[in-house]
Write a protein that holds these residues in place. Structure first.
Motif, PDB file in Angstrom:
ATOM      1  N   THR A 221      -4.770  28.462 -23.020  1.00 29.26           N
ATOM      2  CA  THR A 221      -4.651  27.662 -21.991  1.00 29.26           C
ATOM      3  C   THR A 221      -4.986  28.182 -20.621  1.00 29.26           C
ATOM      4  OG1 THR A 221      -4.647  25.696 -21.402  1.00 29.26           O
ATOM      5  CG2 THR A 221      -2.974  26.074 -22.221  1.00 29.26           C
ATOM      6  N   ILE A 222      -5.294  27.520 -19.920  1.00 36.30           N
ATOM      7  CA  ILE A 222      -4.764  28.108 -18.222  1.00 36.30           C
ATOM      8  C   ILE A 222      -4.639  26.746 -17.826  1.00 36.30           C
ATOM      9  CG2 ILE A 222      -6.685  27.737 -16.069  1.00 36.30           C
ATOM     10  CD1 ILE A 222      -8.924  29.029 -17.597  1.00 36.30           C
ATOM     11  N   ALA A 223      -3.082  27.868 -17.661  1.00 36.09           N
ATOM     12  CA  ALA A 223      -2.156  26.857 -16.421  1.00 36.09           C
ATOM     13  C   ALA A 223      -2.479  26.844 -15.254  1.00 36.09           C
ATOM     14  CB  ALA A 223      -0.369  27.710 -16.859  1.00 36.09           C
ATOM     15  N   ARG A 224      -2.343  27.395 -15.045  1.00 36.89           N
ATOM     16  CA  ARG A 224      -3.362  27.740 -13.218  1.00 36.89           C
ATOM     17  C   ARG A 224      -4.418  28.706 -13.272  1.00 36.89           C
ATOM     18  NH1 ARG A 224      -3.257  29.762  -7.952  1.00 36.89           N
ATOM     19  NH2 ARG A 224      -1.980  28.495  -6.778  1.00 36.89           N
ATOM     20  N   LYS A 225      -5.188  28.094 -12.209  1.00 37.29           N
ATOM     21  CA  LYS A 225      -6.767  28.454 -11.831  1.00 37.29           C
ATOM     22  C   LYS A 225      -6.777  29.067 -10.290  1.00 37.29           C
ATOM     23  CE  LYS A 225     -11.665  27.234 -12.369  1.00 37.29           C
ATOM     24  NZ  LYS A 225     -12.402  26.862 -12.701  1.00 37.29           N
ATOM     25  N   GLY A 226      -7.304  30.333 -10.366  1.00 35.64           N
ATOM     26  CA  GLY A 226      -7.314  30.524  -9.292  1.00 35.64           C
ATOM     27  C   GLY A 226      -8.362  30.891  -8.770  1.00 35.64           C
TER      28      GLY A 226
ATOM     29  N   GLY B 162      -9.434  36.818  -8.583  1.00 34.55           N
ATOM     30  CA  GLY B 162      -8.247  36.132  -9.030  1.00 34.55           C
ATOM     31  C   GLY B 162      -7.321  37.453  -9.644  1.00 34.55           C
ATOM     32  N   ALA B 163      -5.825  37.602  -9.930  1.00 33.22           N
ATOM     33  CA  ALA B 163      -4.839  38.082 -10.561  1.00 33.22           C
ATOM     34  C   ALA B 163      -4.069  37.642 -11.544  1.00 33.22           C
ATOM     35  CB  ALA B 163      -3.496  38.664  -9.816  1.00 33.22           C
ATOM     36  N   ILE B 164      -4.652  37.986 -12.336  1.00 31.13           N
ATOM     37  CA  ILE B 164      -3.898  37.155 -13.395  1.00 31.13           C
ATOM     38  C   ILE B 164      -2.457  37.173 -14.532  1.00 31.13           C
ATOM     39  CG2 ILE B 164      -4.759  37.257 -16.484  1.00 31.13           C
ATOM     40  CD1 ILE B 164      -7.621  38.006 -15.356  1.00 31.13           C
ATOM     41  N   PHE B 165      -1.880  36.470 -14.666  1.00 32.38           N
ATOM     42  CA  PHE B 165      -0.489  36.757 -15.260  1.00 32.38           C
ATOM     43  C   PHE B 165      -0.545  36.115 -16.270  1.00 32.38           C
ATOM     44  CE2 PHE B 165       0.161  37.353 -10.562  1.00 32.38           C
ATOM     45  CZ  PHE B 165       1.408  38.226 -10.983  1.00 32.38           C
TER      46      PHE B 165
ATOM     47  N   SER C  51      -1.861  33.402  -3.677  1.00 30.28           N
ATOM     48  CA  SER C  51      -2.467  32.013  -3.433  1.00 30.28           C
ATOM     49  C   SER C  51      -3.387  31.985  -4.078  1.00 30.28           C
ATOM     50  CB  SER C  51      -2.604  30.636  -2.612  1.00 30.28           C
ATOM     51  OG  SER C  51      -4.071  31.617  -1.845  1.00 30.28           O
ATOM     52  N   ASP C  52      -4.227  32.859  -5.151  1.00 28.36           N
ATOM     53  CA  ASP C  52      -5.828  32.786  -5.365  1.00 28.36           C
ATOM     54  C   ASP C  52      -5.495  33.430  -7.114  1.00 28.36           C
ATOM     55  OD1 ASP C  52      -7.885  32.092  -4.071  1.00 28.36           O
ATOM     56  OD2 ASP C  52      -7.720  33.888  -3.235  1.00 28.36           O
ATOM     57  N   LEU C  53      -3.786  34.055  -7.583  1.00 28.68           N
ATOM     58  CA  LEU C  53      -3.759  33.944  -8.860  1.00 28.68           C
ATOM     59  C   LEU C  53      -3.890  33.458  -9.762  1.00 28.68           C
ATOM     60  CD1 LEU C  53      -1.006  33.018 -10.043  1.00 28.68           C
ATOM     61  CD2 LEU C  53       0.265  34.589  -8.776  1.00 28.68           C
ATOM     62  N   TRP C  54      -3.928  33.634 -11.117  1.00 27.84           N
ATOM     63  CA  TRP C  54      -4.371  32.885 -12.465  1.00 27.84           C
ATOM     64  C   TRP C  54      -3.289  32.872 -12.970  1.00 27.84           C
ATOM     65  CZ3 TRP C  54      -9.571  30.672 -14.327  1.00 27.84           C
ATOM     66  CH2 TRP C  54     -10.519  30.969 -13.142  1.00 27.84           C
ATOM     67  N   GLN C  55      -2.897  32.083 -14.303  1.00 26.60           N
ATOM     68  CA  GLN C  55      -1.789  32.305 -15.212  1.00 26.60           C
ATOM     69  C   GLN C  55      -2.884  31.601 -16.498  1.00 26.60           C
ATOM     70  OE1 GLN C  55       1.977  30.291 -14.216  1.00 26.60           O
ATOM     71  NE2 GLN C  55       2.543  30.402 -16.892  1.00 26.60           N
TER      72      GLN C  55
END
Length: 129
Positions: free
Chosen positions: A39-44, A49-52, A105-109
């Motif tokens: 699942t996407i925990a944080r949408k950037g 956006g950088a992806i973690f 602030s534009d990163l994804w998790q």
């Protein structure tokens, strides 16, 4: 074929990268097809956006992967990751992600819950290990 008004050199074509939102959708599908939950925990930022990637193991420990530094990458446009936390608890991951978010602030998790602890991404070894 590229439209006549757009002329890219061969080296420019190899540097094109899939939008982040499309890449993440493919990652989630790949994990789910293998029996994991993702699942996407944080949408950037949708485009770049950088992806973690946080991988939750059955013992509830978490492995966190971050984008590999550009200097360590081939020029093929593929996304690669390196481990930044291994066997961590949720608080350590949250602290690290808070720190990363203050920087970008534009990163994804993306969170992946997998009984085998698979990240479903291309991981390169940590040069500091």
């Amino acid at each position: 074929m590229w439209p006549p008004s757009v002329r890219l050199t061969p080296s420019a074509r190899t540097k094109l990268r899939l939008r982040t939102d499309f890449w993440i959708a493919a990652l989630i599908r790949r994990a789910q097809q293998a029996g994991a939950f993702a699942t996407i925990a944080r949408k950037g930022a949708s485009e770049s956006g950088a992806i973690f990637v946080a991988v939750y193991r059955p013992d509830r420990s978490i492995d966190l992967y971050a984008p590999a530094p550009q200097a360590m990458l081939d020029d093929d446009g593929e996304r690669r990751f390196m481990p930044v936390l291994a066997g961590a608890d949720a608080l350590a991951v949250a602290d690290r992600m808070d720190s990363e978010t203050r920087f970008d602030s534009d990163l994804w998790q993306v969170d992946i819950d997998d009984n085998e602890g698979r990240p479903f991404i291309e991981v390169i070894p940590d040069p500091m290990a």
